[in-house]
Design a protein around this motif. Structure first.
Motif, PDB file in Angstrom:
ATOM      1  N   LEU A  89       0.730  -1.216   0.016  1.00 42.00           N
ATOM      2  CA  LEU A  89      -0.070   0.183   0.104  1.00 42.00           C
ATOM      3  C   LEU A  89       0.939   1.249  -0.004  1.00 42.00           C
ATOM      4  CD1 LEU A  89      -2.789  -1.134   2.463  1.00 42.00           C
ATOM      5  CD2 LEU A  89      -2.822  -1.193  -0.127  1.00 42.00           C
ATOM      6  N   GLU A  90       1.657   1.319   0.881  1.00 42.94           N
ATOM      7  CA  GLU A  90       2.654   2.565   0.846  1.00 42.94           C
ATOM      8  C   GLU A  90       3.522   2.866  -0.529  1.00 42.94           C
ATOM      9  OE1 GLU A  90       6.695   3.866   3.384  1.00 42.94           O
ATOM     10  OE2 GLU A  90       5.189   2.736   4.635  1.00 42.94           O
ATOM     11  N   TRP A  91       3.736   1.539  -1.472  1.00 40.79           N
ATOM     12  CA  TRP A  91       4.360   1.820  -2.563  1.00 40.79           C
ATOM     13  C   TRP A  91       3.421   2.139  -3.644  1.00 40.79           C
ATOM     14  CZ3 TRP A  91       5.917  -3.279  -5.786  1.00 40.79           C
ATOM     15  CH2 TRP A  91       7.060  -3.005  -6.606  1.00 40.79           C
ATOM     16  N   GLY A  92       1.988   2.226  -3.347  1.00 45.16           N
ATOM     17  CA  GLY A  92       1.363   3.019  -4.159  1.00 45.16           C
ATOM     18  C   GLY A  92       0.115   1.732  -4.902  1.00 45.16           C
ATOM     19  N   TYR A  93       0.164   0.711  -4.642  1.00 54.23           N
ATOM     20  CA  TYR A  93      -0.673  -0.176  -5.280  1.00 54.23           C
ATOM     21  C   TYR A  93      -2.053  -0.260  -4.626  1.00 54.23           C
ATOM     22  CZ  TYR A  93       2.896  -1.294  -8.653  1.00 54.23           C
ATOM     23  OH  TYR A  93       4.037  -1.305  -9.558  1.00 54.23           O
ATOM     24  N   ALA A  94      -2.919  -0.199  -4.999  1.00 55.07           N
ATOM     25  CA  ALA A  94      -4.601  -0.859  -4.536  1.00 55.07           C
ATOM     26  C   ALA A  94      -4.615  -1.935  -4.442  1.00 55.07           C
ATOM     27  CB  ALA A  94      -5.394   0.166  -5.414  1.00 55.07           C
ATOM     28  N   ALA A  95      -4.320  -2.958  -3.489  1.00 53.66           N
ATOM     29  CA  ALA A  95      -4.721  -4.539  -3.397  1.00 53.66           C
ATOM     30  C   ALA A  95      -5.192  -4.656  -1.972  1.00 53.66           C
ATOM     31  CB  ALA A  95      -3.391  -4.907  -3.456  1.00 53.66           C
ATOM     32  N   ASN A  96      -6.128  -5.491  -1.923  1.00 54.87           N
ATOM     33  CA  ASN A  96      -6.386  -5.643  -0.548  1.00 54.87           C
ATOM     34  C   ASN A  96      -5.440  -6.737  -0.102  1.00 54.87           C
ATOM     35  OD1 ASN A  96      -7.593  -8.473  -1.399  1.00 54.87           O
ATOM     36  ND2 ASN A  96      -9.407  -7.311  -2.106  1.00 54.87           N
ATOM     37  N   GLU A  97      -5.838  -7.216   1.193  1.00 52.30           N
ATOM     38  CA  GLU A  97      -4.791  -8.108   1.954  1.00 52.30           C
ATOM     39  C   GLU A  97      -4.879  -9.629   1.193  1.00 52.30           C
ATOM     40  OE1 GLU A  97      -3.604  -9.567   6.164  1.00 52.30           O
ATOM     41  OE2 GLU A  97      -3.497  -7.428   5.811  1.00 52.30           O
ATOM     42  N   SER A  98      -6.087  -9.899   0.899  1.00 52.34           N
ATOM     43  CA  SER A  98      -6.396 -10.892   0.277  1.00 52.34           C
ATOM     44  C   SER A  98      -5.656 -11.273  -1.036  1.00 52.34           C
ATOM     45  CB  SER A  98      -7.825 -11.323  -0.124  1.00 52.34           C
ATOM     46  OG  SER A  98      -8.049 -12.302  -0.888  1.00 52.34           O
ATOM     47  N   GLN A  99      -5.415 -10.155  -1.849  1.00 55.41           N
ATOM     48  CA  GLN A  99      -4.917 -10.093  -3.115  1.00 55.41           C
ATOM     49  C   GLN A  99      -3.504 -10.332  -2.683  1.00 55.41           C
ATOM     50  OE1 GLN A  99      -6.536  -6.410  -4.336  1.00 55.41           O
ATOM     51  NE2 GLN A  99      -7.116  -7.270  -6.353  1.00 55.41           N
ATOM     52  N   THR A 100      -2.819  -9.406  -2.057  1.00 55.40           N
ATOM     53  CA  THR A 100      -1.350  -9.503  -1.560  1.00 55.40           C
ATOM     54  C   THR A 100      -1.045 -10.995  -1.149  1.00 55.40           C
ATOM     55  OG1 THR A 100      -1.386  -7.185  -0.805  1.00 55.40           O
ATOM     56  CG2 THR A 100       0.320  -8.574  -0.218  1.00 55.40           C
ATOM     57  N   GLY A 101      -1.993 -11.663  -0.455  1.00 57.41           N
ATOM     58  CA  GLY A 101      -1.797 -13.009  -0.037  1.00 57.41           C
ATOM     59  C   GLY A 101      -1.733 -14.004  -0.992  1.00 57.41           C
ATOM     60  N   ALA A 102      -2.352 -13.875  -2.026  1.00 56.73           N
ATOM     61  CA  ALA A 102      -2.371 -14.784  -2.968  1.00 56.73           C
ATOM     62  C   ALA A 102      -1.256 -14.391  -4.206  1.00 56.73           C
ATOM     63  CB  ALA A 102      -3.757 -14.236  -4.192  1.00 56.73           C
ATOM     64  N   TRP A 103      -0.729 -13.440  -4.275  1.00 55.39           N
ATOM     65  CA  TRP A 103       0.540 -12.877  -4.570  1.00 55.39           C
ATOM     66  C   TRP A 103       1.731 -13.739  -3.923  1.00 55.39           C
ATOM     67  CZ3 TRP A 103       4.158  -9.326  -2.466  1.00 55.39           C
ATOM     68  CH2 TRP A 103       5.178  -9.068  -3.314  1.00 55.39           C
ATOM     69  N   LEU A 104       1.843 -13.393  -2.456  1.00 48.29           N
ATOM     70  CA  LEU A 104       2.757 -13.909  -1.798  1.00 48.29           C
ATOM     71  C   LEU A 104       2.813 -15.352  -1.843  1.00 48.29           C
ATOM     72  CD1 LEU A 104       4.994 -13.744   0.354  1.00 48.29           C
ATOM     73  CD2 LEU A 104       3.176 -13.668   2.101  1.00 48.29           C
ATOM     74  N   GLU A 105       1.666 -16.030  -1.674  1.00 47.46           N
ATOM     75  CA  GLU A 105       1.512 -17.571  -1.923  1.00 47.46           C
ATOM     76  C   GLU A 105       2.125 -18.145  -3.235  1.00 47.46           C
ATOM     77  OE1 GLU A 105      -1.902 -21.127  -1.910  1.00 47.46           O
ATOM     78  OE2 GLU A 105      -2.325 -19.035  -0.963  1.00 47.46           O
ATOM     79  N   ALA A 106       1.696 -17.318  -4.273  1.00 46.92           N
ATOM     80  CA  ALA A 106       2.377 -17.896  -5.632  1.00 46.92           C
ATOM     81  C   ALA A 106       3.998 -17.688  -5.622  1.00 46.92           C
ATOM     82  CB  ALA A 106       1.736 -16.944  -6.723  1.00 46.92           C
ATOM     83  N   LEU A 107       4.374 -16.806  -4.933  1.00 52.91           N
ATOM     84  CA  LEU A 107       5.896 -16.398  -4.891  1.00 52.91           C
ATOM     85  C   LEU A 107       6.347 -17.487  -3.973  1.00 52.91           C
ATOM     86  CD1 LEU A 107       6.038 -12.699  -4.160  1.00 52.91           C
ATOM     87  CD2 LEU A 107       6.769 -13.624  -6.279  1.00 52.91           C
ATOM     88  N   LEU A 108       5.865 -17.699  -3.159  1.00 57.98           N
ATOM     89  CA  LEU A 108       6.533 -19.163  -2.297  1.00 57.98           C
ATOM     90  C   LEU A 108       6.424 -20.512  -2.899  1.00 57.98           C
ATOM     91  CD1 LEU A 108       5.298 -17.497   1.316  1.00 57.98           C
ATOM     92  CD2 LEU A 108       7.369 -17.372   0.255  1.00 57.98           C
ATOM     93  N   GLU A 109       5.503 -20.370  -3.690  1.00 51.91           N
ATOM     94  CA  GLU A 109       5.339 -21.739  -4.378  1.00 51.91           C
ATOM     95  C   GLU A 109       6.311 -21.772  -5.689  1.00 51.91           C
ATOM     96  OE1 GLU A 109       1.348 -22.339  -5.254  1.00 51.91           O
ATOM     97  OE2 GLU A 109       0.540 -22.797  -2.936  1.00 51.91           O
ATOM     98  N   SER A 110       6.874 -20.726  -6.044  1.00 54.22           N
ATOM     99  CA  SER A 110       7.510 -20.683  -7.419  1.00 54.22           C
ATOM    100  C   SER A 110       8.739 -21.167  -7.279  1.00 54.22           C
ATOM    101  CB  SER A 110       7.460 -19.385  -7.926  1.00 54.22           C
ATOM    102  OG  SER A 110       8.306 -19.141  -9.164  1.00 54.22           O
ATOM    103  N   PRO A 111       9.372 -22.029  -8.196  1.00 50.97           N
ATOM    104  CA  PRO A 111      10.971 -22.338  -7.672  1.00 50.97           C
ATOM    105  C   PRO A 111      11.716 -21.249  -8.493  1.00 50.97           C
ATOM    106  CG  PRO A 111       9.929 -23.502  -9.485  1.00 50.97           C
ATOM    107  CD  PRO A 111       8.785 -22.755  -8.940  1.00 50.97           C
ATOM    108  N   ASN A 112      11.275 -20.335  -9.388  1.00 53.13           N
ATOM    109  CA  ASN A 112      12.098 -19.243  -9.823  1.00 53.13           C
ATOM    110  C   ASN A 112      11.894 -17.908  -9.165  1.00 53.13           C
ATOM    111  OD1 ASN A 112      12.935 -20.709 -12.162  1.00 53.13           O
ATOM    112  ND2 ASN A 112      10.955 -20.743 -13.016  1.00 53.13           N
ATOM    113  N   HIS A 113      11.256 -17.607  -8.097  1.00 48.37           N
ATOM    114  CA  HIS A 113      11.171 -16.415  -7.295  1.00 48.37           C
ATOM    115  C   HIS A 113      11.586 -16.642  -5.922  1.00 48.37           C
ATOM    116  CE1 HIS A 113       8.255 -16.036 -10.546  1.00 48.37           C
ATOM    117  NE2 HIS A 113       8.440 -14.686 -10.517  1.00 48.37           N
ATOM    118  N   GLN A 114      12.053 -15.451  -5.331  1.00 49.03           N
ATOM    119  CA  GLN A 114      12.092 -15.566  -3.912  1.00 49.03           C
ATOM    120  C   GLN A 114      11.846 -14.165  -3.328  1.00 49.03           C
ATOM    121  OE1 GLN A 114      13.536 -18.080  -1.567  1.00 49.03           O
ATOM    122  NE2 GLN A 114      12.540 -16.511  -0.253  1.00 49.03           N
TER     123      GLN A 114
END
Length: 156
Positions: free
Chosen positions: A23-48
């Motif tokens: 939010l401070e970065w300026g993106y309009a996302a709710n916590e659920s959207q951020t959670g889905a993004w975080l989950e996808a990152l954590l599951e990806s072998p190509n991201h950290q």
């Protein structure tokens, strides 16, 4: 701010702090959207995702991606880096970039790329100060395949 900063791999327990910085970065996302993004990152072998923690609070985060590049086959790209306004100029960004570089080396990657929006003027001094070289500027074009991109509409 306490200068005792630790860099950790992001976990679901960091969601609230990560979301606050989204939010401070300026993106309009709710916590659920951020959670889905975080989950996808954590599951990806190509991201950290790395988080900077001070006094049990997330004060910064960085996401790195192993990308396929024609020039070098595989390269590393910082796809997001944000430091809380209250923690800037305390070395948090440098520590996050160092974590990205260390991760990249462990993956056998020899180059780190970062793209920065022209509107983020504070980053334009930061990246060269940690060894990045400006190599080009670019326009970004987006086409929404869901049909909501109306003619004449401009993106942020």
């Amino acid at each position: 701010m306490n200068t005792d900063i630790s860099i950790q791999k992001g976990t679901p327990e960091h969601l609230s702090g990560i979301h606050d910085l989204v939010l401070e970065w300026g993106y309009a996302a709710n916590e659920s959207q951020t959670g889905a993004w975080l989950e996808a990152l954590l599951e990806s072998p190509n991201h950290q995702i790395f988080v900077a923690v001070s006094n049990a609070s997330v004060v910064g985060w960085a996401v790195v991606e192993r990308r396929i590049s024609l020039r070098e086959l595989f390269t590393s790209e910082i796809t997001g880096l944000v430091v809380s306004t209250r923690a800037r100029r305390a070395g948090v960004g440098r520590l996050l970039v160092q974590a990205v570089e260390d991760w990249s080396r462990t993956k056998g990657l020899s180059r780190v790329v970062v793209r920065s929006n022209v509107s983020r003027s504070e980053s334009h001094g930061f990246y060269p100060s940690v060894g990045f070289e400006l190599t080009k500027t670019a326009h970004v074009y987006v086409k929404d395949l869901k049909g909501s991109n109306k003619p004449g509409k401009t993106g942020a």
